[in-house]
Design a protein around this motif. Sequence first.
Motif, PDB file in Angstrom:
ATOM      1  N   LEU A  36      79.245  16.033 141.319  1.00 61.61           N
ATOM      2  CA  LEU A  36      78.618  15.036 142.199  1.00 61.61           C
ATOM      3  C   LEU A  36      79.110  15.190 143.642  1.00 61.61           C
ATOM      4  N   GLN A  37      80.398  15.513 143.796  1.00 63.64           N
ATOM      5  CA  GLN A  37      80.901  15.714 145.172  1.00 63.64           C
ATOM      6  C   GLN A  37      80.223  16.902 145.844  1.00 63.64           C
ATOM      7  N   ALA A  38      79.932  17.930 145.058  1.00 60.90           N
ATOM      8  CA  ALA A  38      79.319  19.138 145.624  1.00 60.90           C
ATOM      9  C   ALA A  38      77.904  18.875 146.126  1.00 60.90           C
ATOM     10  N   ALA A  39      77.290  17.763 145.664  1.00 58.74           N
ATOM     11  CA  ALA A  39      75.920  17.450 146.104  1.00 58.74           C
ATOM     12  C   ALA A  39      75.905  17.052 147.584  1.00 58.74           C
ATOM     13  N   ARG A  40      77.075  16.648 148.104  1.00 56.29           N
ATOM     14  CA  ARG A  40      77.250  16.346 149.535  1.00 56.29           C
ATOM     15  C   ARG A  40      76.144  15.443 150.094  1.00 56.29           C
ATOM     16  N   THR A  41      76.067  14.250 149.555  1.00 54.53           N
ATOM     17  CA  THR A  41      75.140  13.263 150.096  1.00 54.53           C
ATOM     18  C   THR A  41      75.964  12.295 150.954  1.00 54.53           C
ATOM     19  N   ASP A  42      75.359  11.172 151.336  1.00 56.86           N
ATOM     20  CA  ASP A  42      76.096  10.160 152.105  1.00 56.86           C
ATOM     21  C   ASP A  42      76.975   9.302 151.201  1.00 56.86           C
ATOM     22  N   ILE A  43      77.037   9.637 149.922  1.00 56.73           N
ATOM     23  CA  ILE A  43      77.796   8.838 148.957  1.00 56.73           C
ATOM     24  C   ILE A  43      79.187   9.435 148.759  1.00 56.73           C
ATOM     25  N   ASP A  44      80.181   8.562 148.748  1.00 57.05           N
ATOM     26  CA  ASP A  44      81.552   8.946 148.442  1.00 57.05           C
ATOM     27  C   ASP A  44      81.677   8.956 146.910  1.00 57.05           C
ATOM     28  N   VAL A  45      82.149  10.071 146.349  1.00 56.28           N
ATOM     29  CA  VAL A  45      82.311  10.171 144.891  1.00 56.28           C
ATOM     30  C   VAL A  45      83.801  10.310 144.593  1.00 56.28           C
ATOM     31  N   LEU A  46      84.303   9.441 143.729  1.00 56.06           N
ATOM     32  CA  LEU A  46      85.730   9.477 143.387  1.00 56.06           C
ATOM     33  C   LEU A  46      85.933   9.538 141.883  1.00 56.06           C
ATOM     34  N   ASP A  47      86.925  10.311 141.485  1.00 53.65           N
ATOM     35  CA  ASP A  47      87.374  10.227 140.105  1.00 53.65           C
ATOM     36  C   ASP A  47      88.148   8.919 139.948  1.00 53.65           C
ATOM     37  N   LEU A  48      88.045   8.314 138.764  1.00 59.77           N
ATOM     38  CA  LEU A  48      88.659   7.005 138.538  1.00 59.77           C
ATOM     39  C   LEU A  48      90.147   6.999 138.885  1.00 59.77           C
ATOM     40  N   VAL A  49      90.868   8.058 138.502  1.00 58.89           N
ATOM     41  CA  VAL A  49      92.320   8.036 138.739  1.00 58.89           C
ATOM     42  C   VAL A  49      92.632   8.129 140.229  1.00 58.89           C
ATOM     43  N   ASP A  50      91.766   8.793 140.993  1.00 62.89           N
ATOM     44  CA  ASP A  50      91.970   8.845 142.445  1.00 62.89           C
ATOM     45  C   ASP A  50      91.791   7.452 143.050  1.00 62.89           C
ATOM     46  N   LEU A  51      90.804   6.711 142.547  1.00 59.77           N
ATOM     47  CA  LEU A  51      90.594   5.348 143.048  1.00 59.77           C
ATOM     48  C   LEU A  51      91.772   4.456 142.672  1.00 59.77           C
ATOM     49  N   VAL A  52      92.265   4.600 141.436  1.00 64.81           N
ATOM     50  CA  VAL A  52      93.399   3.766 141.003  1.00 64.81           C
ATOM     51  C   VAL A  52      94.626   4.068 141.872  1.00 64.81           C
ATOM     52  N   ALA A  53      94.868   5.357 142.127  1.00 67.65           N
ATOM     53  CA  ALA A  53      96.034   5.727 142.960  1.00 67.65           C
ATOM     54  C   ALA A  53      95.899   5.119 144.351  1.00 67.65           C
ATOM     55  N   TRP A  54      94.677   5.128 144.898  1.00 64.75           N
ATOM     56  CA  TRP A  54      94.445   4.504 146.205  1.00 64.75           C
ATOM     57  C   TRP A  54      94.684   2.995 146.119  1.00 64.75           C
ATOM     58  N   ALA A  55      94.210   2.376 145.049  1.00 64.80           N
ATOM     59  CA  ALA A  55      94.288   0.916 144.926  1.00 64.80           C
ATOM     60  C   ALA A  55      95.721   0.412 144.793  1.00 64.80           C
ATOM     61  N   ILE A  56      96.605   1.225 144.194  1.00 70.83           N
ATOM     62  CA  ILE A  56      97.986   0.744 144.001  1.00 70.83           C
ATOM     63  C   ILE A  56      98.919   1.185 145.139  1.00 70.83           C
ATOM     64  N   ALA A  57      98.400   2.071 146.012  1.00 67.80           N
ATOM     65  CA  ALA A  57      99.251   2.559 147.112  1.00 67.80           C
ATOM     66  C   ALA A  57      99.371   1.482 148.190  1.00 67.80           C
ATOM     67  N   PRO A  58     100.502   1.448 148.888  1.00 73.09           N
ATOM     68  CA  PRO A  58     100.619   0.492 150.002  1.00 73.09           C
ATOM     69  C   PRO A  58      99.579   0.817 151.062  1.00 73.09           C
ATOM     70  N   PRO A  59      98.846  -0.158 151.583  1.00 77.12           N
ATOM     71  CA  PRO A  59      97.887   0.127 152.652  1.00 77.12           C
ATOM     72  C   PRO A  59      98.597   0.714 153.853  1.00 77.12           C
ATOM     73  N   PRO A  60      97.906   1.505 154.668  1.00 78.29           N
ATOM     74  CA  PRO A  60      98.532   2.107 155.840  1.00 78.29           C
ATOM     75  C   PRO A  60      99.185   1.016 156.711  1.00 78.29           C
ATOM     76  N   GLY A  61     100.397   1.322 157.241  1.00 75.57           N
ATOM     77  CA  GLY A  61     101.087   0.369 158.105  1.00 75.57           C
ATOM     78  C   GLY A  61     102.043  -0.539 157.366  1.00 75.57           C
ATOM     79  N   HIS A  62     102.040  -0.496 156.009  1.00 79.06           N
ATOM     80  CA  HIS A  62     102.963  -1.362 155.253  1.00 79.06           C
ATOM     81  C   HIS A  62     104.198  -0.569 154.837  1.00 79.06           C
TER      82      HIS A  62
END
Length: 365
Positions: A339-365
């Motif tokens: 899906l990422q290779a289709a290169r549309t205007d849509i952001d495609v994420l694997d679930l574990v990448d989203l989870v890692a982002w969600a639990i990481a401290p937001p920038p500046g913290h």
Amino acid sequence: MGDAHERAARLCSYCAKLCRHTCPLSNVLGSETLTPQMKMEIFDLLRHNTLGWSSDLAAVFFACTGCGLCQQICEHDNDVEGALWAARAEALRRKQAPAAIAAVPEQFRRREERLTAALRACARAEWFDAAARILYLPGCDTLSTTPDRVDNAFAVFRALDVSVTLSERPLACVGYPLWAAGAPDAARLVAERVIDLIRDYEQIVLGCAACTYTLRRTLPAAGFALNGRVLHLSEFLSEHSAQLPVRRRRPEAYYHDPCYLGRHLSIYDEPRAVLDRCVDFRREFFHARERSECCGGGGLVPLTYPAVTAGQAKKRLAEPSLHGVDLVVTACSGCTRTLQAARTDIDVLDLVDLVAWAIAPPPGH
Ligand code: SF4
Ligand code: SF4
């Protein structure tokens, strides 16, 4: 060819193409020959020597992502994918398979060596824990395109305080491409090695839906006994989802069901439960769960019909684009890559990448 697929081939041969709308190959290419019914009829005619083998006819057997949608809607539950995989083996044996497929067994070994070396080059000490009883297999698409995902997965394991390890010995893929290429002898050799490598672990956690299906269904059906519990990463995370220390969420996302996770293993709710921790609102495709459409990347179709893979992925991403949603999450390294290779205007994420982002401290913290 054995007779295991005789009934299915016969029923399809006389069917009024009741599943003709399901197949990504025939849909994207607008090809009547590539409807499930026609592929099965050609299979039947070759089996009964009504037609003679040729590379042109054999090519249709490689026009299948293994999505299982035709079987899902079939009143006879016809296993079209299984029949076409058997036809692939016969085509390979008769040296009538496409050149890209004939090269898969040899390339598989070289690719594993290359991916193992790439992993070693970027490996962190914390990814290897000889005492861990849980083995994580990221999948070859992650190792070849997104090694950062291994880092993300271990950030999540660390946050959950679970002890997980990568394999110390070379193990990049459990062999799905070999089964899909119609090379069962080579696949069995890989399976023997895989079984030996994983036998000491209590749990095997996989990031690829097709690998999970191969370990959970294909290998036992081929007579291999597994010791440990085989889990897809989304199942593993769902068992711990309440403990995920989520610090930020995306507003909304569509969830794409990987065929080998959904239709083939009935894993629908677990990835959604994890996704629901990371987004304010989960959107569903019009065709979701059992009726989900394929991303176009399975069954080695990227090797044989790359235009179908690209076209099907774009088609799949058109719906979120139409509704103004800019994020699609899926739970398979192969689907994510496609899906990422289709290169549309849509952001495609694997679930574990989203989870890692969600639990990481937001920038500046
Ligand atoms: S899979 Fe079922 S619906 Fe599709 S062509 Fe065969 S018999 Fe018909
Ligand atoms: S399993 Fe999917 S890709 Fe294969 S013939 Fe059926 S609908 Fe087409």
